[in-house]
Scaffold this motif. Structure first.
Motif, PDB file in Angstrom:
ATOM      1  N   THR A 372      43.941  20.720  27.603  1.00 30.16           N
ATOM      2  CA  THR A 372      42.517  20.710  27.250  1.00 30.16           C
ATOM      3  C   THR A 372      42.265  20.344  25.806  1.00 30.16           C
ATOM      4  O   THR A 372      41.180  19.873  25.458  1.00 30.16           O
ATOM      5  N   ALA A 373      43.256  20.545  24.938  1.00 31.21           N
ATOM      6  CA  ALA A 373      43.030  20.318  23.514  1.00 31.21           C
ATOM      7  C   ALA A 373      44.289  19.764  22.857  1.00 31.21           C
ATOM      8  O   ALA A 373      45.395  19.876  23.399  1.00 31.21           O
ATOM      9  N   LEU A 374      44.100  19.167  21.683  1.00 29.64           N
ATOM     10  CA  LEU A 374      45.195  18.655  20.854  1.00 29.64           C
ATOM     11  C   LEU A 374      45.074  19.281  19.481  1.00 29.64           C
ATOM     12  O   LEU A 374      43.992  19.299  18.876  1.00 29.64           O
ATOM     13  N   ALA A 375      46.192  19.808  18.960  1.00 27.69           N
ATOM     14  CA  ALA A 375      46.208  20.366  17.605  1.00 27.69           C
ATOM     15  C   ALA A 375      47.525  19.980  16.947  1.00 27.69           C
ATOM     16  O   ALA A 375      48.590  20.464  17.343  1.00 27.69           O
ATOM     17  N   THR A 376      47.471  19.085  15.980  1.00 31.36           N
ATOM     18  CA  THR A 376      48.683  18.588  15.327  1.00 31.36           C
ATOM     19  C   THR A 376      48.639  18.885  13.841  1.00 31.36           C
ATOM     20  O   THR A 376      47.603  18.718  13.198  1.00 31.36           O
ATOM     21  N   ASN A 377      49.750  19.339  13.299  1.00 26.84           N
ATOM     22  CA  ASN A 377      49.841  19.734  11.887  1.00 26.84           C
ATOM     23  C   ASN A 377      50.711  18.723  11.149  1.00 26.84           C
ATOM     24  O   ASN A 377      51.882  18.539  11.497  1.00 26.84           O
ATOM     25  N   VAL A 378      50.144  18.082  10.122  1.00 25.80           N
ATOM     26  CA  VAL A 378      50.843  17.050   9.360  1.00 25.80           C
ATOM     27  C   VAL A 378      51.059  17.546   7.932  1.00 25.80           C
ATOM     28  O   VAL A 378      50.081  17.773   7.211  1.00 25.80           O
ATOM     29  N   PRO A 379      52.301  17.722   7.502  1.00 22.56           N
ATOM     30  CA  PRO A 379      52.537  18.142   6.117  1.00 22.56           C
ATOM     31  C   PRO A 379      52.241  16.982   5.155  1.00 22.56           C
ATOM     32  O   PRO A 379      52.754  15.881   5.312  1.00 22.56           O
ATOM     33  N   GLY A 380      51.401  17.227   4.167  1.00 16.70           N
ATOM     34  CA  GLY A 380      51.036  16.198   3.203  1.00 16.70           C
ATOM     35  C   GLY A 380      51.758  16.367   1.882  1.00 16.70           C
ATOM     36  O   GLY A 380      52.650  17.215   1.735  1.00 16.70           O
ATOM     37  N   PRO A 381      51.383  15.586   0.882  1.00 18.08           N
ATOM     38  CA  PRO A 381      52.032  15.668  -0.432  1.00 18.08           C
ATOM     39  C   PRO A 381      51.800  17.020  -1.101  1.00 18.08           C
ATOM     40  O   PRO A 381      50.720  17.597  -1.014  1.00 18.08           O
ATOM     41  N   LEU A 396      41.682  13.862   4.298  1.00 17.42           N
ATOM     42  CA  LEU A 396      41.239  14.293   5.621  1.00 17.42           C
ATOM     43  C   LEU A 396      42.034  13.543   6.683  1.00 17.42           C
ATOM     44  O   LEU A 396      42.013  12.305   6.719  1.00 17.42           O
ATOM     45  N   PRO A 397      42.753  14.247   7.566  1.00 22.53           N
ATOM     46  CA  PRO A 397      43.484  13.568   8.642  1.00 22.53           C
ATOM     47  C   PRO A 397      42.543  13.200   9.784  1.00 22.53           C
ATOM     48  O   PRO A 397      41.542  13.882  10.024  1.00 22.53           O
ATOM     49  N   ILE A 398      42.866  12.122  10.483  1.00 21.70           N
ATOM     50  CA  ILE A 398      42.021  11.652  11.594  1.00 21.70           C
ATOM     51  C   ILE A 398      42.911  11.445  12.824  1.00 21.70           C
ATOM     52  O   ILE A 398      43.685  10.482  12.877  1.00 21.70           O
ATOM     53  N   PRO A 399      42.825  12.328  13.819  1.00 20.43           N
ATOM     54  CA  PRO A 399      43.620  12.142  15.036  1.00 20.43           C
ATOM     55  C   PRO A 399      42.888  11.244  16.027  1.00 20.43           C
ATOM     56  O   PRO A 399      41.669  11.108  15.973  1.00 20.43           O
ATOM     57  N   PRO A 400      43.626  10.636  16.964  1.00 23.27           N
ATOM     58  CA  PRO A 400      42.974   9.924  18.065  1.00 23.27           C
ATOM     59  C   PRO A 400      42.712  10.877  19.218  1.00 23.27           C
ATOM     60  O   PRO A 400      43.218  12.007  19.244  1.00 23.27           O
ATOM     61  N   ILE A 401      41.900  10.450  20.178  1.00 24.84           N
ATOM     62  CA  ILE A 401      41.765  11.189  21.438  1.00 24.84           C
ATOM     63  C   ILE A 401      42.069  10.229  22.588  1.00 24.84           C
ATOM     64  O   ILE A 401      41.777   9.035  22.510  1.00 24.84           O
ATOM     65  N   ALA A 402      42.673  10.768  23.632  1.00 26.48           N
ATOM     66  CA  ALA A 402      43.038   9.984  24.822  1.00 26.48           C
ATOM     67  C   ALA A 402      43.378  10.960  25.934  1.00 26.48           C
ATOM     68  O   ALA A 402      43.311  12.178  25.757  1.00 26.48           O
ATOM     69  N   LEU A 403      43.747  10.421  27.093  1.00 26.30           N
ATOM     70  CA  LEU A 403      44.200  11.221  28.226  1.00 26.30           C
ATOM     71  C   LEU A 403      43.200  12.306  28.622  1.00 26.30           C
ATOM     72  O   LEU A 403      43.561  13.440  28.924  1.00 26.30           O
ATOM     73  N   HIS A 404      41.901  11.944  28.595  1.00 30.72           N
ATOM     74  CA  HIS A 404      40.822  12.828  29.026  1.00 30.72           C
ATOM     75  C   HIS A 404      40.635  14.037  28.120  1.00 30.72           C
ATOM     76  O   HIS A 404      39.985  15.007  28.511  1.00 30.72           O
ATOM     77  N   LEU A 405      41.198  14.004  26.917  1.00 21.97           N
ATOM     78  CA  LEU A 405      40.903  15.029  25.918  1.00 21.97           C
ATOM     79  C   LEU A 405      39.697  14.563  25.112  1.00 21.97           C
ATOM     80  O   LEU A 405      39.734  13.494  24.508  1.00 21.97           O
ATOM     81  N   ARG A 406      38.651  15.368  25.094  1.00 27.64           N
ATOM     82  CA  ARG A 406      37.411  14.957  24.433  1.00 27.64           C
ATOM     83  C   ARG A 406      37.337  15.381  22.970  1.00 27.64           C
ATOM     84  O   ARG A 406      36.407  14.976  22.263  1.00 27.64           O
ATOM     85  N   GLY A 408      40.124  16.262  19.477  1.00 29.31           N
ATOM     86  CA  GLY A 408      41.469  16.351  18.926  1.00 29.31           C
ATOM     87  C   GLY A 408      41.371  16.831  17.493  1.00 29.31           C
ATOM     88  O   GLY A 408      40.477  16.401  16.751  1.00 29.31           O
ATOM     89  N   ILE A 409      42.262  17.730  17.095  1.00 35.44           N
ATOM     90  CA  ILE A 409      42.230  18.295  15.751  1.00 35.44           C
ATOM     91  C   ILE A 409      43.564  18.039  15.064  1.00 35.44           C
ATOM     92  O   ILE A 409      44.630  18.342  15.621  1.00 35.44           O
ATOM     93  N   ALA A 410      43.500  17.462  13.870  1.00 36.27           N
ATOM     94  CA  ALA A 410      44.680  17.277  13.033  1.00 36.27           C
ATOM     95  C   ALA A 410      44.533  18.130  11.786  1.00 36.27           C
ATOM     96  O   ALA A 410      43.436  18.257  11.234  1.00 36.27           O
ATOM     97  N   MET A 411      45.628  18.719  11.349  1.00 34.90           N
ATOM     98  CA  MET A 411      45.633  19.550  10.142  1.00 34.90           C
ATOM     99  C   MET A 411      46.551  18.908   9.112  1.00 34.90           C
ATOM    100  O   MET A 411      47.579  18.319   9.465  1.00 34.90           O
ATOM    101  N   LEU A 412      46.179  19.024   7.846  1.00 33.50           N
ATOM    102  CA  LEU A 412      46.990  18.417   6.786  1.00 33.50           C
ATOM    103  C   LEU A 412      46.935  19.282   5.536  1.00 33.50           C
ATOM    104  O   LEU A 412      45.850  19.678   5.083  1.00 33.50           O
ATOM    105  N   ILE A 422      38.629  16.464  12.742  1.00 27.27           N
ATOM    106  CA  ILE A 422      38.300  16.602  14.168  1.00 27.27           C
ATOM    107  C   ILE A 422      37.687  15.300  14.672  1.00 27.27           C
ATOM    108  O   ILE A 422      36.659  14.850  14.168  1.00 27.27           O
ATOM    109  N   THR A 423      38.324  14.701  15.658  1.00 29.52           N
ATOM    110  CA  THR A 423      37.783  13.534  16.343  1.00 29.52           C
ATOM    111  C   THR A 423      37.263  13.977  17.702  1.00 29.52           C
ATOM    112  O   THR A 423      37.919  14.764  18.399  1.00 29.52           O
ATOM    113  N   ALA A 424      36.087  13.480  18.089  1.00 29.91           N
ATOM    114  CA  ALA A 424      35.491  13.891  19.362  1.00 29.91           C
ATOM    115  C   ALA A 424      34.783  12.716  20.011  1.00 29.91           C
ATOM    116  O   ALA A 424      34.363  11.764  19.341  1.00 29.91           O
TER     117      ALA A 424
END
Length: 464
Positions: A372-381, A396-406, A408-412, A422-424
Motif C-alpha cells: 500500500t505504501a513506499l518508504a525509502t531512506n536515502v543517506p545524504g552528505p 528534498l528527495p523525490i521518489p517515483p510512484i508505480a505499481l498502483h501505489l498512489r 511514495g515517501i523518500a527520506m534523506l 512525498i510524491t502522490a
C-alpha cells in the motif's frame, strides 16, 4: 560495454508496463542566493557531468530483448539537452516550488538521450534558488544517486551518512574470504568447515526470506484509497525536521532513527485515512534496503533489496506505534527478507534476459493489492555542500510512484536536517500537504513525550 543488471533493467520494464508512470528519481537542492549567472552554471555542470560516465552514456537495447541493454557513449552528447532554466511565479513559496517539482517529475525522460536532466529554478522566496536533478532509476539506487549528485557540487562526493548503514560494513558470509593461507593444516581445514556451514546457513536464511517476501506479495491487503490506478499528473510535498530531534527521540525510546521516521509516517497515514472517512488498518509497506558495501559507494547501479513490514496505522497511541514499528522492522531484518529479495534478483540474472524481461513486464501490468505504501531512506552528505560557492541549505528527495501505489515517501539526511519528500497521484491524493504536516507533527509529538519522560525521571531521581 556495461550491461544493465536484471534489477537495473526491471525499472525500465516496470515503466513500460504503465504509460502513466515515470520511474525517475530526483532531488532538489535549495541554495542561498543570489543565483549565479546561468552561463557560469551551465559551464560548471557541463564540466562536472563529463566526469560521471552515466551522464554522457545512452542506452543501447537489443531487438526482442535478446540481451540486456547496455551503456554506450553518446556520440551526440550535448549538455543543452539536459540543462533547463525556469523561474517560479510570484511569490515563489513552497506551494509554487512543489507544483514545479511535480510538473517536472511527471514527464518521462527521453530514452534516446542520456537519462538525466538538471533544472535550474530561480525565483524562490528569501532570495534563494534551486537545482532539481532528475535521474532514471535504472541508472542508480538512492545511495548511488546521492553520490552522483554530490559530484556535481563544489566539494564532490564526500562523506555521507551511508557509511552508517548495515550493508556498508556487512558483506555477509563469504566462503572464499575465509580460505586465507594458514601455516597449520588443521587451522586451514577448520576454516573450510566454518566457511561451508556459514555459506549453507546464509543460503537457508535467504530462501526463508524469499519465501516470506513472496507470500506477502501474493497476499492481498485491506481495501484502501492508497491503492489503485494513477494518472499522469503528480503532486509533491515535503516535511522537514531537525536531525538532532530525530536522534534524541531515538535515544529516548531506544530505537533507530529509521524507526522514528517510519513511526511518524505511520501516524500521518492514520490521520490521512481518518480524514478520508476510512477505517485505519495496518499498511504493508515496501521498504527498500541497501545491499551496497562501503567499497562500492562509487559504483553507479542498483544494489537494493526490500522488506515488507506492516506499519501499525491501526494503533492510535504514538509511543506504541513506535514500539511496534521497531519490533516489526527488527523481525523483518532477522527473517531473511533482505537477503531473500537480493537472492531472487541474483538468480534472475542467470536466466535468459528475454524471459526475465517479459516476466517482469507481465507481473508489473497486473494490479497489485498487497503493498500500500513506499518508504525509502536515502543517506545524504554529512557536511554542507556548495554550488558555485553558494551554500545548499536543504535537499528534498523525490521518489517515483508505480505499481498502483498512489503515494511514495523518500527520506534523506543532509547535514543537520532530515527531510521527507512525498510524491502522490494528482487526482487521488489532493491531501498530500496534510500528509507532510502530519509527519512533522508526529515527530514533534514523540519529542514532547520524550521530554516529559525525561522530566519525570529527573523528578523521581531528585526525590530519591
Amino acid at each position: 560495454m556495461e550491461h544493465l543488471t536484471t534489477l537495473d533493467a526491471s525499472f525500465l520494464q516496470a515503466e513500460d508496463s504503465d504509460p502513466h508512470v515515470s520511474l525517475a528519481v530526483g532531488a532538489v537542492s535549495i541554495i542561498e542566493g543570489p543565483a549565479p549567472d546561468y552561463g557560469d552554471l551551465a559551464a560548471a555542470f557541463a564540466e562536472r557531468a563529463q566526469g560521471i560516465p552515466r551522464c554522457t552514456q545512452v542506452l543501447h537495447t537489443r531487438p526482442f530483448d535478446l540481451a540486456a541493454p547496455e551503456w554506450v557513449d553518446d556520440p551526440h552528447f550535448d549538455i543543452a539537452h539536459h540543462l533547463h532554466h525556469v523561474a517560479l511565479p510570484y511569490p515563489g513559496d513552497k506551494a509554487e516550488l512543489h507544483a514545479m517539482i511535480a510538473n517536472i517529475m511527471e514527464r518521462r525522460l527521453d530514452r534516446d538521450r542520456p537519462l538525466w536532466e538538471c533544472w535550474i529554478i530561480e525565483g524562490l522566496d528569501g532570495d534563494r534558488w534551486a537545482t532539481l536533478m532528475k535521474i532514471h532509476h535504472c541508472i542508480a539506487d538512492g545511495i548511488a544517486t546521492a553520490q552522483m549528485l554530490a559530484r556535481l557540487s563544489d566539494e564532490g562526493a564526500g562523506e555521507t551518512f551511508a557509511s552508517d548503514i548495515r550493508a556498508a560494513h556487512d558483506s555477509g558470509p563469504s566462503f572464499l574470504s575465509l580460505l586465507r593461507p594458514r601455516l597449520n593444516p588443521l587451522d586451514w581445514m577448520n576454516d573450510v568447515v566454518r566457511a561451508t556451514f556459514a555459506a549453507t546457513s546464509a543460503a537457508e536464511h535467504a530462501v526463508v526470506g524469499a519465501v516470506e517476501l513472496t507470500a506477502r506479495v501474493l497476499t492481498a491487503g485491506e481495501e484502501s484509497s492508497l491503492n489503485g490506478s494513477v494518472t499522469r499528473m503528480r503532486r509533491f510535498s515535503a516535511a522537514m525536521v531537525d536531525l538532532a530531534v530525530m536522534k534524541k527521540v531515538a535515544r529516548n525510546f531506544d530505537v533507530t532513527i529509521n524507526d522514528v521516521a517510519l513511526a511518524a509516517i505511520t501516524s500521518s497515514y492514520r490521520a490521512m485515512l481518518l480524514d478520508r472517512g476510512e477505517s485505519p488498518h495496518a499498511l504493508r509497506t515496501l521498504v527498500p534496503v541497501s545491499m551496497r558495501s562501503v567499497d562500492h559507494f562509487d559504483v553507479t547501479d542498483n544494489r537494493v533489496s526490500a522488506m515488507l513490514p506492516m506499519l501499525p496505522v491501526d494503533e492510535p497511541d504514538p509511543v506504541k506505534q513506535l514500539q511496534i514499528v521497531h519490533r516489526r522492522l527488527d523481525r523483518a531484518k532477522g527473517s531473511g527478507q533482505r537477503e531473500g529479495g537480493s537472492a531472487v534478483f541474483a538468480a534472475a540474472g542467470n536466466i535468459p534476459f528475454a524471459l526475465s524481461a517479459w516476466t517482469i513486464r507481465l507481473i508489473t501490468r497486473l494490479p497489485q493489492k498487497s503493498v500500500t505504501a513506499l518508504a525509502t531512506n536515502v543517506p545524504g552528505p554529512r557536511g554542507p555542500q556548495r554550488v558555485l560557492g553558494r551554500k545548499v541549505v536543504e535537499i528534498l528527495p523525490i521518489p517515483p510512484i508505480a505499481l498502483h501505489l498512489r503515494t511514495g515517501i523518500a527520506m534523506l539526511s543532509y547535514a543537520g536536517r532530515f527531510s521527507f519528500g512525498i510524491t502522490a497521484d494528482y487526482d487521488s491524493a489532493p491531501d498530500v500537504d496534510a500528509l507532510a504536516r502530519g509527519i512533522e507533527d508526529a515527530v514533534a509529538r514523540l519529542a514532547a513525550i520524550g521530554r516529559s519522560q525525561d522530566r519525570s525521571a529527573r523528578v523521581e531521581d531528585d526525590a530519591k
